[in-house]
Write an enzyme that holds these catalytic residues in place. Structure first.
Site, PDB file in Angstrom:
ATOM      1  N   LYS A 151      48.766  50.499  25.257  1.00  0.00           N
ATOM      2  CA  LYS A 151      47.579  50.539  24.523  1.00  0.00           C
ATOM      3  C   LYS A 151      47.396  49.065  23.695  1.00  0.00           C
ATOM      4  CE  LYS A 151      45.461  52.702  20.254  1.00  0.00           C
ATOM      5  NZ  LYS A 151      44.952  53.975  19.753  1.00  0.00           N
ATOM      6  N   ARG A 205      39.542  65.457   4.126  1.00  0.00           N
ATOM      7  CA  ARG A 205      40.316  64.787   5.412  1.00  0.00           C
ATOM      8  C   ARG A 205      40.280  66.009   6.403  1.00  0.00           C
ATOM      9  NH1 ARG A 205      43.932  62.159   1.549  1.00  0.00           N
ATOM     10  NH2 ARG A 205      45.422  63.549   1.894  1.00  0.00           N
ATOM     11  N   LYS A 207      52.432  58.186  19.564  1.00  0.00           N
ATOM     12  CA  LYS A 207      51.758  56.615  19.448  1.00  0.00           C
ATOM     13  C   LYS A 207      52.620  55.951  18.512  1.00  0.00           C
ATOM     14  CE  LYS A 207      48.858  54.721  17.030  1.00  0.00           C
ATOM     15  NZ  LYS A 207      47.443  54.484  16.413  1.00  0.00           N
TER      16      LYS A 207
HETATM   17  P1  13P Z   1      41.020  51.421  16.765  1.00  0.00           P
HETATM   18  O1  13P Z   1      40.348  51.807  17.849  1.00  0.00           O
HETATM   19  O2  13P Z   1      40.053  51.686  15.381  1.00  0.00           O
HETATM   20  O3  13P Z   1      41.503  49.786  16.614  1.00  0.00           O
HETATM   21  O4  13P Z   1      42.200  52.248  16.335  1.00  0.00           O
HETATM   22  C1  13P Z   1      43.152  52.260  17.311  1.00  0.00           C
HETATM   23  C2  13P Z   1      44.401  52.822  16.769  1.00  0.00           C
HETATM   24  O5  13P Z   1      44.923  53.962  17.068  1.00  0.00           O
HETATM   25  C3  13P Z   1      45.057  51.906  15.778  1.00  0.00           C
HETATM   26  O6  13P Z   1      46.487  52.219  15.868  1.00  0.00           O
END
Ligand code: 13P
Length: 340
Positions: free
Chosen positions: A219, A46, A136
């Protein structure tokens, strides 16, 4: 709370038509993606993969912020340079995923609520000391028969708003992610209806918790057909429905909307973002950007496969997707960009 500073960070994240790179997969999610490609599911694999990402040349030309995970924010390149330092030197603002995952919502079979508010104030202070400037939190909403419920939407929206308020108090820009999942055979109209209801509730809760809209980024998902539908909607249908839904629900004070990709193919995600910017820019009060994980990383991950020899090709693929999405912000992306 210094709203002006939050506002400046939010603007900087999407300046020059850049977007965000979500590289915040939890260990179980990252391991699952590695397993599909036969990559060992170890801390070192990772770390090596994240080193590949943060050292991709010119990434900072298209990516304004990178969302890290608790393990990653503490990691270094093989020469000992912290990833945070590498990102800052590349002109990329470091961010951090702070939710602790979607868990079963008691009393609501099949629905989830995202946890992680306990102790969040202290964790935000630590991440801020480590160099993060934004954070986030992802809520997931499922569509199926009789679902989502009002109770599930309200619980998730309230948690998002409490998280956002704590972030702003700690000087971090909250990226508020209420994801309506693509899984299922629902129509585009149903996705529209659920996304509209979720966003209305999210902004009501953000207002209730006194979150400064100028200092956050939304988002959301795009408005799309369920994944198991047999036919596919056109790019313009997705662009029209998504913009219509956002115009109804997202206040003009929000500086930017950065979409998740949610399992769309990398090319489709770029094409749909492009169509929205191409057709509607003059009508939009906010920037329409991207915060993709899979739609930026997947082609690179598939090329890398855990082998050092594949690193240069993988970096090239990663930069290519970042560049395509920056072009999509300008309405300048086309399929021709894919035939390099
Ligand atoms: P994806 O663009 O793969 O949906 O991931 C965005 C993300 O941050 C999910 O929490």
């Amino acid at each position: 709370m210094n709203v002006q500073q939050l506002e400046e960070t939010a603007q900087a994240l999407v300046a020059e038509d850049k977007g965000l790179l979500a590289m915040d997969e939890s260990n179980p999610t990252c391991n699952k993606r590695f397993a599909q490609l036969g990559i060992p599911q170890t801390v070192e694999a990772r770390r090596a993969y994240r080193e590949l990402i943060v050292t991709t040349p010119r990434l900072g030309e298209c990516i304004g912020g990178a969302i890290l995970y608790d393990e990653t924010i503490r990691q270094q390149k093989s020469d000992g340079t912290p990833f945070i330092k590498v990102l800052i030197e590349a002109g990329i603002i470091p961010g951090i995923k702070v939710d602790q995952g979607a868990k079963s919502l008691a009393g609501f079979p099949g629905e989830k609520v995202t946890e992680g508010l306990d102790g969040l104030r202290d964790r935000l202070a630590e991440y801020s000391r480590l160099g993060a400037r934004f954070a986030k939190w992802r809520a997931v909403i499922t569509i199926s028969e009789g679902v989502p419920s009002r109770g599930c939407i309200a619980a998730n929206a309230q948690a998002l708003a409490r998280y956002a308020a704590l972030c702003q108090q700690a000087g971090l820009v909250p990226v508020v992610e209420p994801e309506v999942l693509m899984d299922g055979d629902h129509t585009l109209d149903r996705c529209f209806e659920v996304t509209e209801e979720v966003l209305r509730e999210v902004f009501f809760q953000l207002y209730s918790q006194r979150v400064a809209l100028e200092g956050m980024i939304l988002k959301p998902n795009m408005v799309v057909l369920g994944l198991s539908c047999l036919h596919q909607e056109s790019v313009d249908e997705v662009a029209d429905a998504t913009v219509k839904c956002l115009l109804r629900t997202v206040p003009a004070a929000v500086p930017a909307i950065a979409f998740l990709s949610g399992g769309q193919s990398a090319e489709l995600a770029s094409a749909r973002l492009n169509a929205m910017n191409l057709r509607f820019t003059s009508r939009l009060p906010w920037a329409l950007a991207f915060s993709f994980a899979r739609a930026i990383q997947q082609p690179a991950l598939e090329l890398w496969k855990g082998h050092e020899a594949n690193v240069p090709a993988a970096k090239q693929a990663l930069f290519h997707r970042a560049r395509c999405n920056q072009a999509a912000r300008r309405g300048e992306y086309s399929a021709a960009m894919e035939t390099r």
